[in-house]
Design an enzyme around this catalytic site. Structure first.
Site, PDB file in Angstrom:
ATOM      1  N   TYR A 144       0.971  -1.454  -0.201  1.00  0.00           N
ATOM      2  CA  TYR A 144       0.254   0.066   0.102  1.00  0.00           C
ATOM      3  C   TYR A 144       1.100   1.447  -0.334  1.00  0.00           C
ATOM      4  O   TYR A 144      -0.110   2.108   0.039  1.00  0.00           O
ATOM      5  CB  TYR A 144      -0.610   0.093   1.617  1.00  0.00           C
ATOM      6  CG  TYR A 144      -2.316  -0.831   0.761  1.00  0.00           C
ATOM      7  CD1 TYR A 144      -3.247   0.056  -0.116  1.00  0.00           C
ATOM      8  CD2 TYR A 144      -2.278  -1.490   1.979  1.00  0.00           C
ATOM      9  CE1 TYR A 144      -4.193  -0.826  -0.498  1.00  0.00           C
ATOM     10  CE2 TYR A 144      -3.485  -2.736   1.102  1.00  0.00           C
ATOM     11  CZ  TYR A 144      -4.507  -1.644   0.000  1.00  0.00           C
ATOM     12  OH  TYR A 144      -5.677  -2.986  -0.440  1.00  0.00           O
ATOM     13  N   GLU A 230      -6.664 -29.101   9.979  1.00  0.00           N
ATOM     14  CA  GLU A 230      -6.434 -28.111   8.915  1.00  0.00           C
ATOM     15  C   GLU A 230      -7.830 -27.345   8.780  1.00  0.00           C
ATOM     16  O   GLU A 230      -7.562 -25.752   8.455  1.00  0.00           O
ATOM     17  CB  GLU A 230      -7.156 -29.175   8.194  1.00  0.00           C
ATOM     18  CG  GLU A 230      -7.245 -28.722   6.474  1.00  0.00           C
ATOM     19  CD  GLU A 230      -7.905 -30.540   5.078  1.00  0.00           C
ATOM     20  OE1 GLU A 230      -8.187 -28.941   4.130  1.00  0.00           O
ATOM     21  OE2 GLU A 230      -8.302 -31.495   5.504  1.00  0.00           O
TER      22      GLU A 230
END
Length: 402
Positions: A144, A230
């Site tokens: 940015y 997971e």
């Protein structure tokens, strides 16, 4: 199963002692092998401090200026992180980059690579300032600073990793951090780099994995094991079921799918600090198996940082393809394998660590032969609390991992 089950804790304690002894032997073997390797490219043998990092960036810049002064188009050279041919497998470390890996170049005199060359120099100058002032920045913040120049976040991410590989310096040593996507919960407290105290047991949904994992200190736990999950949905369900109380004390971590760098660093940090048995719980499909392998053996893209990211003692607790028959999971709860699943299974079978893990290889072959996969959610078809009250407790109690 009650947390006070003596046989349960005895088995976990025995497992921890076994892992510690295995780790000690592996470290001695690795130390011996490293002593035979005098390569300057061995990152484990380099002393990394601010002055050496600044010198590496300045040396690279000086070489560019020297080339220009002599009328030679400058070139940036770094190892190719996209090829498995550039990696080797070590049971002590996992996937690591070969000392004489094939390289890629970004050339000043090539119109195609010139923009990348310029962006690399721009980011190197930003990194130099960060290291010089001993301040940190996220990859997002760097993007940015000039969105029109960089174009996309992925461009910044790739170039920063290339710089890290080129300088042979871990990214966090370059003072560049990434926003974490993973979460952690359970019996763990620590102080962040800024002194903020975090108690992971107080949050009902887990706390974000810190962005500056290497800055953590005063880590404390009474946990008996670490469970890496997971999926975030499974992570949240286990928390809702109170598994950190009933099966506890334990630490749970989720990378919310394919793990980011900070989640992998966190799992490694827990191993280095506590040496607890570490189990990985993923879907019973090729993609879940790959995620489990990333925690245990690493990835080719970050193979040059394997010694900081992998936990070779990780154990695969489920869902094992052999569990499908063993638990008699209803056929309507199973999902047929797609072409992408078969392709992934074929790719996994060719990777070097599968040749060293015969039990895993058999599970993968069984999965392909059955032609179906089992997601974690299918266990709820047996009982809403089957996962937390039966499956995981008995897996840990009776050694149902590979």
């Amino acid at each position: 199963m009650a947390a006070g089950d003596g046989n349960f804790w005895q088995r976990v304690d025995e497992l921890q002692r076994t892992l510690l002894e295995s780790e000690r032997i592996s470290q001695l073997r690795h130390k011996f092998l490293s002593s035979l390797d005098n390569s300057a490219e061995n990152p484990l043998k380099q002393k990394i401090d601010r002055s050496s990092i600044l010198r590496a960036i300045e040396d690279c810049t000086f070489q560019i200026l020297t080339d220009i002064c002599h009328g030679h188009p400058p070139v940036l050279v770094y190892e190719d992180r996209s090829s498995w041919d550039n990696t080797s497998f070590s049971e002590e470390m996992g996937i690591k980059m070969k000392p004489a890996a094939k390289s890629r170049t970004t050339r000043f005199d090539n119109p195609v690579s010139l923009p990348k060359f310029a962006l690399t120099l721009k980011l190197m100058s930003m990194i130099h300032l960060l290291v010089k002032t001993n301040t940190y920045s996220t990859k997002r913040d760097m993007y940015y600073q000039d969105t029109q120049l960089f174009g996309t976040q992925s461009v910044v991410d790739e170039i920063i990793d290339n710089i890290s590989c080129m300088l042979k310096v871990p990214r966090w040593c370059l003072k560049v951090l990434a926003t974490s996507k993973g979460s952690i919960a359970g019996d763990l407290t620590f102080n962040e780099a800024d002194g903020n105290f975090v108690d992971c047991s107080l949050s009902s949904a887990g706390v974000p994995v810190p962005s500056h994992v290497h800055g953590l200190y005063n880590l404390c736990t009474t946990a008996k094991f670490v469970l890496v999950v997971e999926k975030d949905a499974t992570f949240q369900k286990l928390l809702d079921d109170g598994i950190c109380r009933t099966l506890a004390p334990c630490i749970m971590v989720t990378g919310k799918g394919f793990p980011d760098l900070n989640t992998r660093l966190m799992v490694r940090k827990l191993w280095d600090t506590f040496h607890l048995p570490t189990f990985v719980f993923v879907d019973g499909d090729p993609h879940g198996m790959e995620i489990m392998c990333v925690y245990k053996f690493g990835s080719k893209a970050l193979s040059f940082e394997a010694h900081n990211l992998t936990v070779p003692s990780v154990m695969w607790i489920g869902i094992l393809p052999s569990d499908i028959h063993r638990l008699q999971i209803p056929q309507n709860m199973l999902i047929p394998l797609k072409k992408s699943d078969f392709d992934k299974a074929r790719d996994l079978s060719k990777r070097p660590y599968f040749q060293a893990q015969q039990a895993w290889k058999r599970e993968l072959e069984l999965l392909v032969a059955m032609g179906v996969k089992a997601e974690i959610q299918c266990l709820t078809s047996l009982s809403p609390t089957f996962l937390s009250e039966v499956y995981l407790p008995n897996k840990i109690r009776f050694g149902g991992w590979i």
